[in-house]
Scaffold this active site. Structure first.
Site, PDB file in Angstrom:
ATOM      1  N   HIS A 187     -11.226  -3.900  -4.760  1.00  0.00           N
ATOM      2  CA  HIS A 187     -12.317  -2.652  -6.288  1.00  0.00           C
ATOM      3  C   HIS A 187     -13.337  -2.453  -5.107  1.00  0.00           C
ATOM      4  CE1 HIS A 187     -12.453   0.379  -9.376  1.00  0.00           C
ATOM      5  NE2 HIS A 187     -12.099  -0.480  -9.854  1.00  0.00           N
ATOM      6  N   HIS A 195      -6.320   4.224  -0.357  1.00  0.00           N
ATOM      7  CA  HIS A 195      -6.718   4.592  -1.238  1.00  0.00           C
ATOM      8  C   HIS A 195      -5.444   4.978  -2.484  1.00  0.00           C
ATOM      9  CE1 HIS A 195      -8.126   5.917  -4.466  1.00  0.00           C
ATOM     10  NE2 HIS A 195      -9.749   5.065  -4.587  1.00  0.00           N
ATOM     11  N   ASP A 218     -15.924   3.193  -0.231  1.00  0.00           N
ATOM     12  CA  ASP A 218     -16.202   1.618   0.562  1.00  0.00           C
ATOM     13  C   ASP A 218     -16.435   1.880   1.812  1.00  0.00           C
ATOM     14  OD1 ASP A 218     -16.950   0.598  -1.896  1.00  0.00           O
ATOM     15  OD2 ASP A 218     -14.865   0.029  -2.557  1.00  0.00           O
TER      16      ASP A 218
HETATM   17  N1  ACO Z   1      -5.546  -1.719   6.123  1.00  0.00           N
HETATM   18  C1  ACO Z   1      -4.104  -1.666   6.823  1.00  0.00           C
HETATM   19  N2  ACO Z   1      -2.839  -1.678   6.015  1.00  0.00           N
HETATM   20  C2  ACO Z   1      -3.257  -0.946   4.617  1.00  0.00           C
HETATM   21  C3  ACO Z   1      -4.205  -0.705   4.053  1.00  0.00           C
HETATM   22  C4  ACO Z   1      -5.405  -1.371   4.561  1.00  0.00           C
HETATM   23  N3  ACO Z   1      -6.287  -1.081   4.311  1.00  0.00           N
HETATM   24  N4  ACO Z   1      -4.569  -0.053   2.484  1.00  0.00           N
HETATM   25  C5  ACO Z   1      -2.795   0.261   2.868  1.00  0.00           C
HETATM   26  N5  ACO Z   1      -2.273  -0.601   3.761  1.00  0.00           N
HETATM   27  C6  ACO Z   1      -0.882   0.268   3.623  1.00  0.00           C
HETATM   28  C7  ACO Z   1      -0.132  -1.338   2.699  1.00  0.00           C
HETATM   29  O1  ACO Z   1      -0.206  -2.725   3.552  1.00  0.00           O
HETATM   30  C8  ACO Z   1       1.035  -0.579   3.044  1.00  0.00           C
HETATM   31  O2  ACO Z   1       1.990  -1.079   4.184  1.00  0.00           O
HETATM   32  P1  ACO Z   1       3.657  -0.956   4.158  1.00  0.00           P
HETATM   33  O3  ACO Z   1       4.003   0.518   3.270  1.00  0.00           O
HETATM   34  O4  ACO Z   1       3.990  -1.211   5.381  1.00  0.00           O
HETATM   35  O5  ACO Z   1       3.763  -1.905   2.821  1.00  0.00           O
HETATM   36  C9  ACO Z   1       0.277   1.274   2.624  1.00  0.00           C
HETATM   37  O6  ACO Z   1      -0.148   1.142   3.222  1.00  0.00           O
HETATM   38  C10 ACO Z   1       0.388   0.960   1.855  1.00  0.00           C
HETATM   39  O7  ACO Z   1       0.127   1.028   0.992  1.00  0.00           O
HETATM   40  P2  ACO Z   1      -0.166   0.190  -0.686  1.00  0.00           P
HETATM   41  O8  ACO Z   1      -0.958  -1.700  -0.696  1.00  0.00           O
HETATM   42  O9  ACO Z   1       1.063  -0.017  -1.593  1.00  0.00           O
HETATM   43  O10 ACO Z   1      -1.392   0.789  -0.912  1.00  0.00           O
HETATM   44  P3  ACO Z   1      -1.975   0.570  -2.850  1.00  0.00           P
HETATM   45  O11 ACO Z   1      -1.877   1.886  -2.999  1.00  0.00           O
HETATM   46  O12 ACO Z   1      -1.375  -0.415  -4.084  1.00  0.00           O
HETATM   47  O13 ACO Z   1      -3.076  -0.277  -2.295  1.00  0.00           O
HETATM   48  C11 ACO Z   1      -5.549  -0.128  -1.989  1.00  0.00           C
HETATM   49  C12 ACO Z   1      -4.565   0.540  -2.741  1.00  0.00           C
HETATM   50  C13 ACO Z   1      -5.893  -1.497  -2.561  1.00  0.00           C
HETATM   51  C14 ACO Z   1      -6.632   0.874  -1.286  1.00  0.00           C
HETATM   52  C15 ACO Z   1      -5.354  -0.379  -0.205  1.00  0.00           C
HETATM   53  O14 ACO Z   1      -5.100   0.382   0.460  1.00  0.00           O
HETATM   54  C16 ACO Z   1      -6.163  -1.997   0.213  1.00  0.00           C
HETATM   55  O15 ACO Z   1      -5.818  -2.613  -0.073  1.00  0.00           O
HETATM   56  N6  ACO Z   1      -7.041  -1.239   1.408  1.00  0.00           N
HETATM   57  C17 ACO Z   1      -8.479  -1.880   1.597  1.00  0.00           C
HETATM   58  C18 ACO Z   1      -9.056  -2.535   0.631  1.00  0.00           C
HETATM   59  C19 ACO Z   1     -10.083  -0.908   0.014  1.00  0.00           C
HETATM   60  O16 ACO Z   1     -10.840  -0.674   0.992  1.00  0.00           O
HETATM   61  N7  ACO Z   1     -10.405  -1.111  -1.208  1.00  0.00           N
HETATM   62  C20 ACO Z   1     -11.690   0.104  -1.859  1.00  0.00           C
HETATM   63  C21 ACO Z   1     -10.687   1.094  -2.862  1.00  0.00           C
HETATM   64  S1  ACO Z   1     -12.048   2.112  -2.721  1.00  0.00           S
HETATM   65  C22 ACO Z   1     -12.216   1.982  -4.876  1.00  0.00           C
HETATM   66  O17 ACO Z   1     -11.900   0.917  -5.129  1.00  0.00           O
HETATM   67  C23 ACO Z   1     -13.714   2.186  -5.039  1.00  0.00           C
END
Ligand code: ACO
Length: 436
Positions: free
Chosen positions: A274, A313, A369
């Protein structure tokens, strides 16, 4: 069960193939009420049907008029106003007023609001001692979480949440005091004396003064820096039902005081998925080190070894509009501070990722971010402070959502269901017999 022929148009007909029965469930605002599924049951003495939704990916927990997001189109609006216009033309305190009160202030309302916030920036002296009690290397988010929670003990009247005037007073106090607590957490880590608020200054200038002032009589921030920080606070001010807001609402639904509820929001924001992501972005950029190492890093991400922090996201499946505005703010800040060398790596990383099938297919774009850490670093903030800045910006949003929750007659104490997967009806054998 209803007569299928007479079913209303805005409804969903569900056939339970276990029993052959059909049910007509009303659709309103493109949702069905989860409780309506409760009528679908195998036998009268079994629980009704429920939904299973870890992480609330497809469940609305409230009605809200605070923030609108269209993740596919990359649209963000506070109370109907596009984020781009607010970032360009408004101020953080005006946005805070808008979020909490639902409309823009008149001149008089704005002046009263700014006056109220300005004159509640000081905290009780005991808070200072409390903050000083932390270890020298305490993470400032841990300190902020604890100190905002501790404010509930200084304002025991805050528990009177049914009184609108009382709620207003606590919201003013919290918006006013968060920068003081955040700045003191920062100074504590540096072993520097705490700087008291300077009520002659604007909200953002005063925050910068409490962070950076040393022996000067009054701290004069560069107006471009103060404006950029104000914009950053606006961009973080609310984001509908995100993890920390959900935490504030969930804890607030127990009718606890707002300081305790916001402390829960700070705790949720602390996590690396987050608000902690911008700190993680900087560490990641530093680890990558140079543009030549980007392809190998991207390969590692695609092989599932790690995530590209600052990308992806839950809601945005397009460029996060806040990331665009932050990228723009980078130019203003770097004009004053000089360019952050990590910017080049970030830009190249973004370019490569946006062309790579892995990211394109999953609709992963830079989020808020990705670039914010670069600005914060240029402003001389250590990575541990990034999330504190986010928390200060998010406070009006948490409070607007909390206030909405408290005044929403449909809301109840948050209490999700579970699907129990453990054992049942075991016979307990005392330790001395088990270990014999
Ligand atoms: N890098 C690589 N792969 C990713 C990333 C990433 N940053 N984000 C998502 N994916 C992939 C997942 O592995 C998944 O792949 P799959 O379908 O092969 O399993 C697919 O994309 C879907 O991702 P989910 O994890 O299901 O997406 P979710 O909505 O649950 O997660 C989140 C969203 C937590 C923001 C995620 O994208 C992430 O961890 N990002 C990196 C952390 C980040 O930047 N967080 C800040 C968010 S903004 C905020 O909170 C202010």
């Amino acid at each position: 069960m209803t007569d299928v022929a007479a079913k209303p148009t805005d409804s969903l007909t569900v056939r339970d193939n276990r029993t052959g029965k059909e049910y007509d469930i009303a659709i309103s605002d493109n949702t069905i009420a989860a409780k309506d599924l409760g009528q679908i049951r195998l036998t009268d003495d079994e629980p009704g049907l429920a939904t299973y939704d870890p992480g609330f990916v497809n469940t609305a927990s409230c009605r809200s008029a605070v923030t609108f997001i269209d993740g596919d189109k990359g649209i963000l609006e506070y109370r109907g106003y596009p984020i781009e216009q607010l970032a360009e033309k408004s101020t953080f305190l005006e946005v805070a007023y808008l979020l909490i009160n639902g409309e823009l202030p008149t001149k008089e309302q704005y002046e009263t609001w700014v006056h109220e916030i300005t004159y509640h920036t000081f905290v009780h002296e005991n808070v200072k001692e409390f903050v000083q009690g932390f270890r020298y290397d305490a993470h400032p988010m841990g300190m902020l979480m604890a100190s905002v929670g501790a404010l509930s003990t200084f304002y025991p009247d805050a528990v009177n949440i049914s009184d609108a005037e009382n709620r207003h007073m606590q919201m003013v106090r919290m918006i006013a005091k968060m920068p003081t607590l955040g700045a003191w957490a920062f100074r504590h880590a540096q072993g520097k004396p705490f700087v008291y608020p300077d009520n002659e200054l604007s909200y953002t200038e005063n925050f910068l003064s409490m962070l950076f002032r040393m022996s000067e009589q009054s701290y004069a921030a560069d107006p471009r820096i103060a404006k950029a920080l104000d914009v950053l606070l606006i961009l973080h001010a609310d984001h509908e039902q995100n993890c920390s807001t959900n935490a504030v609402r969930s804890v607030g639904s127990s009718q606890v005081d707002p300081y305790s509820a916001v402390a829960a929001g700070v705790a949720a924001l602390y996590g690396p998925l987050h608000g902690g992501a911008n700190e993680a972005v900087l560490r990641m950029l530093r680890r990558i080190g140079s543009k030549e190492n980007i392809p190998a890093f991207i390969e590692g991400v695609k092989n599932g070894e790690e995530k590209l922090m600052g990308f992806g996201h839950r809601v945005y499946k397009n460029y996060d509009p806040r990331a665009k505005l932050i990228k723009k703010a980078c130019d203003d800040v770097f004009e004053v501070t000089g360019v952050n060398p990590l910017l080049e790596i970030a830009q190249e990383l973004e370019k490569i990722a946006l062309e790579d099938e892995y990211f394109v297919k999953r609709r992963l774009y830079p989020n808020v971010d990705f670039y914010s850490g670069l600005i914060y670093e240029a402003l001389q903030f250590p990575p541990e402070m990034f999330t504190v800045l986010f928390a200060i910006g998010r406070t009006p949003g948490w409070l607007a959502q909390w206030n909405e929750l408290i005044t929403d007659k449909e809301q109840k104490i948050a209490r999700p269901k579970q699907i129990y997967t453990g054992d049942r009806q075991l016979t307990f054998v005392p330790a001395e017999e088990r270990w014999a």
